[in-house]
Design an enzyme around this catalytic site. Sequence first.
Site, PDB file in Angstrom:
ATOM      1  N   CYS A  97       0.811  -1.217   0.000  1.00  0.00           N
ATOM      2  CA  CYS A  97       0.000   0.000   0.000  1.00  0.00           C
ATOM      3  C   CYS A  97       0.843   1.265   0.000  1.00  0.00           C
ATOM      4  O   CYS A  97       0.314   2.350  -0.212  1.00  0.00           O
ATOM      5  CB  CYS A  97      -0.947   0.002   1.194  1.00  0.00           C
ATOM      6  N   HIS A 106     -14.480   9.343   0.981  1.00  0.00           N
ATOM      7  CA  HIS A 106     -13.212   8.587   0.923  1.00  0.00           C
ATOM      8  C   HIS A 106     -13.297   7.318   1.775  1.00  0.00           C
ATOM      9  O   HIS A 106     -12.395   7.024   2.552  1.00  0.00           O
ATOM     10  CB  HIS A 106     -12.029   9.450   1.382  1.00  0.00           C
ATOM     11  N   THR A 164      -5.384  -9.916 -16.939  1.00  0.00           N
ATOM     12  CA  THR A 164      -3.937  -9.753 -16.785  1.00  0.00           C
ATOM     13  C   THR A 164      -3.390  -8.939 -17.947  1.00  0.00           C
ATOM     14  O   THR A 164      -3.796  -9.148 -19.090  1.00  0.00           O
ATOM     15  CB  THR A 164      -3.226 -11.126 -16.793  1.00  0.00           C
TER      16      THR A 164
END
Length: 346
Positions: A14, A45, A137
């Site tokens: 992250c 958010h 992908t």
Amino acid sequence: MKTDLLKFTDQGGCSAKIPPAQLEEVLKNLPIPVDPDILVNIDTHDDAGVYRINNDLALVLTTDFFPPVCSDPYEFGQIAAANSISDVYAMGGNPVLALNIMMFPAGRLPMEAYSEILRGGFDKASEAGVKIIGGHTIDDAVPKYGLAVTGFVNPSLLVTNAGARPGDWLILTKPVGTGIIMAGHRLGMASDADLEEAKLWMKMLNRSGAAIMTNHSVTGATDITGFGLAGHAIKMARASKVSLSINMRNVPLISKTLSLADDGCLPGACFTNLDYCESETDFSDNLDYSLKMIAFDAQTSGGLLISAPAGTGEKMVAELKEAGLTCTAIIGNVSSYNGKLLYLDN
Ligand code: CO
Ligand code: CO
């Protein structure tokens, strides 16, 4: 030779998020769709978007993907999946279906690594009761993996980051420090055992945490990921129109975190997150520098930050510990908005 995914990236997990200030700058120019059945949108958010189907059922939609956080493809798949699914848990939802999102350097990594990442994701999703029913992908220089997850929630049991109320206690279900530990391991300052401890937490689903908070009719929660404990606390405070106070001495930490921070091991994301949060945060005069920076450490697959009514706080902590979230702690409280969104003390 054994595959080492970390050779492909400097910024794993992250911590690879776009800096929040830049992200907000871009998002503020986008129109927000209007529909009475959109219960949660980008406005607050929050961890996921929520769309009402009928009075008893809403969809929880979320996606997360990132570059490798560890060398081993199978473990990377597990961690990325646990992290993606977490945003459904943070809304009090039940994750049901998912799609794989994969970027993979075909030709530069053995295809076995590709299938191992997917296998890790599949196993973690299965543990959560999530069925992966498709994916996509593309060929890319840096491998990245995650899921787009769909969950169900009863709209009356929805938990959001706008649900913190003055008088609530703040409960954190996993220890903080994954960013610092991973950086420390790369620099040779943290041992394999330290990294194993961090990986154990990153692989852990937030499922039991979510089940327990839902049982206690909690209305406010979020999960702690790339913006760090302080960054997500600020988002919660802003959405809830309250102030949060956190005592950093009460925040559970992965064992080696504080000593690494004391030795100056602070990844760049700590400073990016601090930058974003500084004007909204009050730092007490005696706040220890390392503890302050730990509050801004980008977490990968972090715990739930739960805003619980004072009466149920202690009982919940006991239940969370019993469910395997052994580091769960009460780290602060919620008050009426008091000039700053976040008060950090120690
Ligand atoms: Co989240
Ligand atoms: Co997310």
